[in-house]
Write an enzyme that holds these catalytic residues in place. Structure first.
Site, PDB file in Angstrom:
ATOM      1  N   ASP A   1      -2.539  10.023   3.937  1.00  0.00           N
ATOM      2  CA  ASP A   1      -3.961   9.768   3.996  1.00  0.00           C
ATOM      3  C   ASP A   1      -4.671  10.642   5.101  1.00  0.00           C
ATOM      4  O   ASP A   1      -4.789  10.578   6.106  1.00  0.00           O
ATOM      5  CB  ASP A   1      -3.955   8.326   4.441  1.00  0.00           C
ATOM      6  CG  ASP A   1      -5.566   7.775   4.742  1.00  0.00           C
ATOM      7  OD1 ASP A   1      -6.517   8.318   4.382  1.00  0.00           O
ATOM      8  OD2 ASP A   1      -5.830   6.738   5.599  1.00  0.00           O
TER       9      ASP A   1
ATOM     10  N   ARG B   1      -7.687  -0.192   0.483  1.00  0.00           N
ATOM     11  CA  ARG B   1      -8.077  -1.280  -0.434  1.00  0.00           C
ATOM     12  C   ARG B   1      -8.554  -0.932  -1.623  1.00  0.00           C
ATOM     13  O   ARG B   1      -8.599  -1.817  -2.675  1.00  0.00           O
ATOM     14  CB  ARG B   1      -9.575  -1.587   0.787  1.00  0.00           C
ATOM     15  CG  ARG B   1     -10.598  -0.819   0.794  1.00  0.00           C
ATOM     16  CD  ARG B   1     -11.410  -1.570   1.838  1.00  0.00           C
ATOM     17  NE  ARG B   1     -11.062  -0.994   3.098  1.00  0.00           N
ATOM     18  CZ  ARG B   1     -11.690  -1.590   4.283  1.00  0.00           C
ATOM     19  NH1 ARG B   1     -12.692  -1.853   4.272  1.00  0.00           N
ATOM     20  NH2 ARG B   1     -10.970  -1.071   5.500  1.00  0.00           N
TER      21      ARG B   1
ATOM     22  N   LYS C   1       0.833  -1.156  -0.059  1.00  0.00           N
ATOM     23  CA  LYS C   1      -0.008   0.033  -0.058  1.00  0.00           C
ATOM     24  C   LYS C   1       0.670   1.301  -0.091  1.00  0.00           C
ATOM     25  O   LYS C   1       1.775   1.254   0.834  1.00  0.00           O
ATOM     26  CB  LYS C   1      -0.888   0.095   1.472  1.00  0.00           C
ATOM     27  CG  LYS C   1      -2.020   1.299   1.664  1.00  0.00           C
ATOM     28  CD  LYS C   1      -2.804   1.166   2.514  1.00  0.00           C
ATOM     29  CE  LYS C   1      -3.128   2.538   2.903  1.00  0.00           C
ATOM     30  NZ  LYS C   1      -4.401   2.584   3.734  1.00  0.00           N
TER      31      LYS C   1
ATOM     32  N   ASP D   1     -12.098   6.985   3.680  1.00  0.00           N
ATOM     33  CA  ASP D   1     -10.935   6.811   4.579  1.00  0.00           C
ATOM     34  C   ASP D   1     -10.657   5.461   4.246  1.00  0.00           C
ATOM     35  O   ASP D   1      -9.677   4.754   4.888  1.00  0.00           O
ATOM     36  CB  ASP D   1     -11.456   7.160   6.113  1.00  0.00           C
ATOM     37  CG  ASP D   1      -9.993   7.166   6.685  1.00  0.00           C
ATOM     38  OD1 ASP D   1      -9.039   7.504   6.131  1.00  0.00           O
ATOM     39  OD2 ASP D   1     -10.150   7.443   7.919  1.00  0.00           O
TER      40      ASP D   1
ATOM     41  N   LYS E   1     -10.053  12.504   8.522  1.00  0.00           N
ATOM     42  CA  LYS E   1      -9.548  11.938   9.670  1.00  0.00           C
ATOM     43  C   LYS E   1      -9.551  13.192  10.912  1.00  0.00           C
ATOM     44  O   LYS E   1      -8.814  13.964  10.987  1.00  0.00           O
ATOM     45  CB  LYS E   1      -8.088  11.461   9.676  1.00  0.00           C
ATOM     46  CG  LYS E   1      -7.965  10.345   8.863  1.00  0.00           C
ATOM     47  CD  LYS E   1      -6.559   9.643   9.085  1.00  0.00           C
ATOM     48  CE  LYS E   1      -6.577   8.409   8.433  1.00  0.00           C
ATOM     49  NZ  LYS E   1      -7.429   7.387   8.680  1.00  0.00           N
TER      50      LYS E   1
ATOM     51  N   ASP F   1       1.603   5.921   5.913  1.00  0.00           N
ATOM     52  CA  ASP F   1       0.420   5.003   5.121  1.00  0.00           C
ATOM     53  C   ASP F   1       1.125   4.457   3.919  1.00  0.00           C
ATOM     54  O   ASP F   1       0.244   3.812   3.039  1.00  0.00           O
ATOM     55  CB  ASP F   1      -0.771   5.752   4.889  1.00  0.00           C
ATOM     56  CG  ASP F   1      -1.927   5.068   5.068  1.00  0.00           C
ATOM     57  OD1 ASP F   1      -2.090   3.905   5.469  1.00  0.00           O
ATOM     58  OD2 ASP F   1      -2.994   5.378   4.620  1.00  0.00           O
TER      59      ASP F   1
ATOM     60  N   GLU G   1      -9.636   3.824   1.812  1.00  0.00           N
ATOM     61  CA  GLU G   1      -8.943   3.913   0.731  1.00  0.00           C
ATOM     62  C   GLU G   1      -7.809   3.326  -0.042  1.00  0.00           C
ATOM     63  O   GLU G   1      -7.684   2.936  -0.887  1.00  0.00           O
ATOM     64  CB  GLU G   1      -8.289   5.482   0.254  1.00  0.00           C
ATOM     65  CG  GLU G   1      -6.866   5.618   0.959  1.00  0.00           C
ATOM     66  CD  GLU G   1      -6.664   5.462   2.359  1.00  0.00           C
ATOM     67  OE1 GLU G   1      -7.812   5.322   3.232  1.00  0.00           O
ATOM     68  OE2 GLU G   1      -5.701   5.019   2.710  1.00  0.00           O
TER      69      GLU G   1
HETATM   70  N1  BES Z   1      -4.450   4.099   6.864  1.00  0.00           N
HETATM   71  C1  BES Z   1      -5.597   3.978   7.448  1.00  0.00           C
HETATM   72  C2  BES Z   1      -5.335   2.820   8.567  1.00  0.00           C
HETATM   73  C3  BES Z   1      -4.616   2.934   9.849  1.00  0.00           C
HETATM   74  C4  BES Z   1      -5.038   3.532  11.111  1.00  0.00           C
HETATM   75  C5  BES Z   1      -3.244   2.692   9.716  1.00  0.00           C
HETATM   76  C6  BES Z   1      -4.111   3.599  11.965  1.00  0.00           C
HETATM   77  C7  BES Z   1      -2.572   3.156  10.844  1.00  0.00           C
HETATM   78  C8  BES Z   1      -2.952   3.733  11.959  1.00  0.00           C
HETATM   79  C9  BES Z   1      -6.738   3.478   6.511  1.00  0.00           C
HETATM   80  O1  BES Z   1      -6.717   3.932   5.372  1.00  0.00           O
HETATM   81  C10 BES Z   1      -8.090   3.997   7.208  1.00  0.00           C
HETATM   82  O2  BES Z   1      -8.191   5.124   7.364  1.00  0.00           O
HETATM   83  N2  BES Z   1      -8.756   2.832   7.610  1.00  0.00           N
HETATM   84  C11 BES Z   1     -10.071   2.983   8.233  1.00  0.00           C
HETATM   85  C12 BES Z   1     -10.974   2.234   7.801  1.00  0.00           C
HETATM   86  C13 BES Z   1     -12.389   2.532   8.169  1.00  0.00           C
HETATM   87  C14 BES Z   1     -12.868   3.711   7.400  1.00  0.00           C
HETATM   88  C15 BES Z   1     -13.051   1.454   7.665  1.00  0.00           C
HETATM   89  C16 BES Z   1      -9.799   2.829   9.456  1.00  0.00           C
HETATM   90  O3  BES Z   1      -9.274   1.746  10.097  1.00  0.00           O
HETATM   91  O4  BES Z   1     -10.304   3.513  10.631  1.00  0.00           O
HETATM   92 ZN    ZN Z   2      -5.077   4.702   4.724  1.00  0.00          ZN
HETATM   93 MN    MN Z   3      -7.697   5.918   5.455  1.00  0.00          MN
END
Ligand code: BES
Ligand code: ZN
Ligand code: MN
Length: 495
Positions: A262, A345, A257, A341, A269, A281, A343
């Site tokens: 992000d 995937r 990834k 968020d 966020k 990220d 993103e």
């Molecule tokens: N990059 C984040 C995941 C992340 C969170 C990495 C904390 C490192 C530390 C990812 O893109 C994300 O935002 N995921 C969301 C998914 C949700 C919206 C289903 C998450 O985990 O909150």
């Molecule tokens: Zn992310």
């Molecule tokens: Mn995200």
């Protein structure tokens, strides 16, 4: 850092700092060995004053006034019966943190015979190097920073350990590269810069490189990846690097990834979601490029390795994804974006479809994919999802050898209902409970089921908030050593 072995005895060694690893309960019998450096009565007293018994995590430092050695550091290894390779790594890191960076020459004396000496030498050498790396790229101070530059592993016969020792630097260079990519802020490490880094690798090691720009990605129908990228002023770069020895008998693809930042997009966020950390990220792609670097140096014979990164930023502008948009990935599946968020995937979906077209023997992706994985496993253990037991075993073994935590998680098919959309084929987000599982299930929709595939969620492990074992605070480079071990093993098997 130059790492070598010397078959000398302690009394013949010279240098500024000497580190000695001590097995629990062996101090009395070992005191003799150090008597040319320090009086044994004095040493006994130091040991008893500090209650040093050689237990795990125990350490004492002794400054020496006379003689050529300036400092002696003793570090406990615990009991011989329970000694594991990881204990050697931890002890070497603990001791190395006691060494000032202006010290030039370090000697390390461990009970090498308590373990396979080659494995031990490699683990200790890596630990010294990885726990002492400092990232000074963004400091304005220009004078050459001091660094430990010579390490001698004392009491090792260099014929048996030679090949293991030779791998230390290539491995550490890969980890260091990965850490530097992750630490670089998003205004430096942009998608374009990531492509440049891949170009530098390709040029230095003679690897094949293809970079697809936005137009070329459009031509491939990569609607999911491009949808994430379009909210940024920076163009996406789809990176495809290839290591292909003529004698290759297997082919694998590694995908990372590569979100250089992000923000969350319109599902911004906010609150405790740590937007300011989201430069990391691209941790998955950093590990993949770090692995590329190490593999290009180690040159395993029998395996072709593809390294893929769909690099972009998740930002907000007038053309950014709206929450609710429906997009189409390169395998024709339509996705309702119920959360901008989620993103990673979306970018991985198109990268996986692309990877499958290469018809590899297996695919592994690494991604800082979900906060849910961090909640489940913390920052020392990555989550592993795969339907393939063999691949799971191989990766678990490779991670175990590297001392990188990994835990297989369930690919719970029934949770797929969570990513069902009423209007499109899929939606990109499921309910909060089991969020890292639905993320894995989402990715699975883009993988040809006949190709063994594993997904590793490194959201927790790619970064550490404090000095931990071989990792100084900050980017860990998690995954490089696991992937390198795995690739080496596959190459050997194909022999
Ligand atoms: N990059 C984040 C995941 C992340 C969170 C990495 C904390 C490192 C530390 C990812 O893109 C994300 O935002 N995921 C969301 C998914 C949700 C919206 C289903 C998450 O985990 O909150
Ligand atoms: Zn992310
Ligand atoms: Mn995200």
């Amino acid at each position: 850092m130059q790492i070598s072995t010397v078959s000398k005895e302690i009394n013949e060694w010279s240098g500024s700092v000497l580190i000695a690893g001590i097995l629990e309960g062996t101090i009395k019998s070992q005191i003799n060995i150090f008597k040319t450096i320090i009086k044994d009565t004095l040493l006994s007293k130091k040991f008893s004053d500090s209650k040093f018994e050689g237990k795990k995590n125990q350490k004492i430092s002794i400054e020496l006034i006379e003689g050529k050695i300036k400092k002696l550091i003793f570090v406990g290894l615990g009991k011989a019966e329970t000694l594991r390779i990881d204990d050697l790594r931890k002890a070497a890191s603990i001791a190395t943190r006691q060494v000032a960076s202006y010290e030039r020459k370090l000697g390390i004396f461990f009970p090498w015979d308590a373990f396979d000496p080659s494995l031990g030498a490699c683990a200790v050498g890596e630990a010294v190097q990885l726990s002492s790396i400092k990232d000074l790229r963004f400091k304005s101070e220009t004078k050459d920073p001091a660094q430990i530059n010579e390490v001698e592993l004392i009491g090792l016969d260099n014929i048996t350990t030679q090949s293991a020792i030779a791998e230390i630097n290539p491995i550490c260079e890969g980890v260091k590269f990965a850490r530097e990519l992750v630490s670089a802020p998003p205004n430096f490490l942009t998608p374009f810069q990531m492509a440049k880094e891949a170009e530098k690798l390709a040029a230095e090691y003679n690897l094949d490189l293809k970079i697809l720009d936005k137009k070329e990605c459009e031509a491939q129908g990569m609607g999911a990846y491009l949808a994430v990228a379009k909210g940024s002023d920076l163009e996406p770069n789809f990176i495809h690097l290839k290591y292909s020895p003529k004698t290759a008998k297997k082919k694998i693809v590694l995908i990372g990834k590569g979100l250089t930042f992000d923000s969350g997009g319109y599902n911004l966020k906010v609150g405790a979601s740590q937007i300011e950390k989201m430069k990391y990220d691209m941790g998955g792609s950093a590990s993949v490029l770090g692995t590329a670097r190490t593999i290009a140096e180690l040159k395993p014979n029998n395996i072709e390795v593809h390294f893929i990164v769909a690099a972009c930023e998740n930002m907000i502008n007038g053309s950014a994804l709206h929450p609710g948009d429906i997009i189409k990935a390169s395998n024709g599946k339509t996705i309702e974006v119920n959360n901008t968020d989620a993103e990673g995937r979306l970018t991985l979906a198109d990268a996986l479809v692309y990877a499958c077209k290469l018809k590899p023997d297996s695919i592994v992706d690494l991604a800082t994919l979900t906060g849910a994985c961090v909640i489940a496993l913390g920052d020392e253990i990555a989550g592993l999802w795969t339907d393939n037991d063999q691949l799971s075993e191989q990766l678990t073994k490779a991670a175990g050898k590297a001392g990188e935590g990994i835990w297989r998680m369930p690919m719970q098919e029934s949770y797929k209902s969570g990513i069902k959309s009423s209007i499109a084929d899929l939606q990109n987000t499921g309910p909060r409970p089991g969020g890292s599982i639905t993320a894995a299930l989402f990715l699975k929709e883009f993988v040809n089921p006949s190709i063994p595939w594993a997904h590793i969620d490194i959201a927790g492990t790619c970064w550490t908030e404090k000095d931990r074992d071989i990792n100084p605070k900050g980017a860990t480079g998690y995954g490089v050593r696991t992937l390198v071990n795995w690739i080496k093993e596959l190459s050997l098997e194909a022999n």
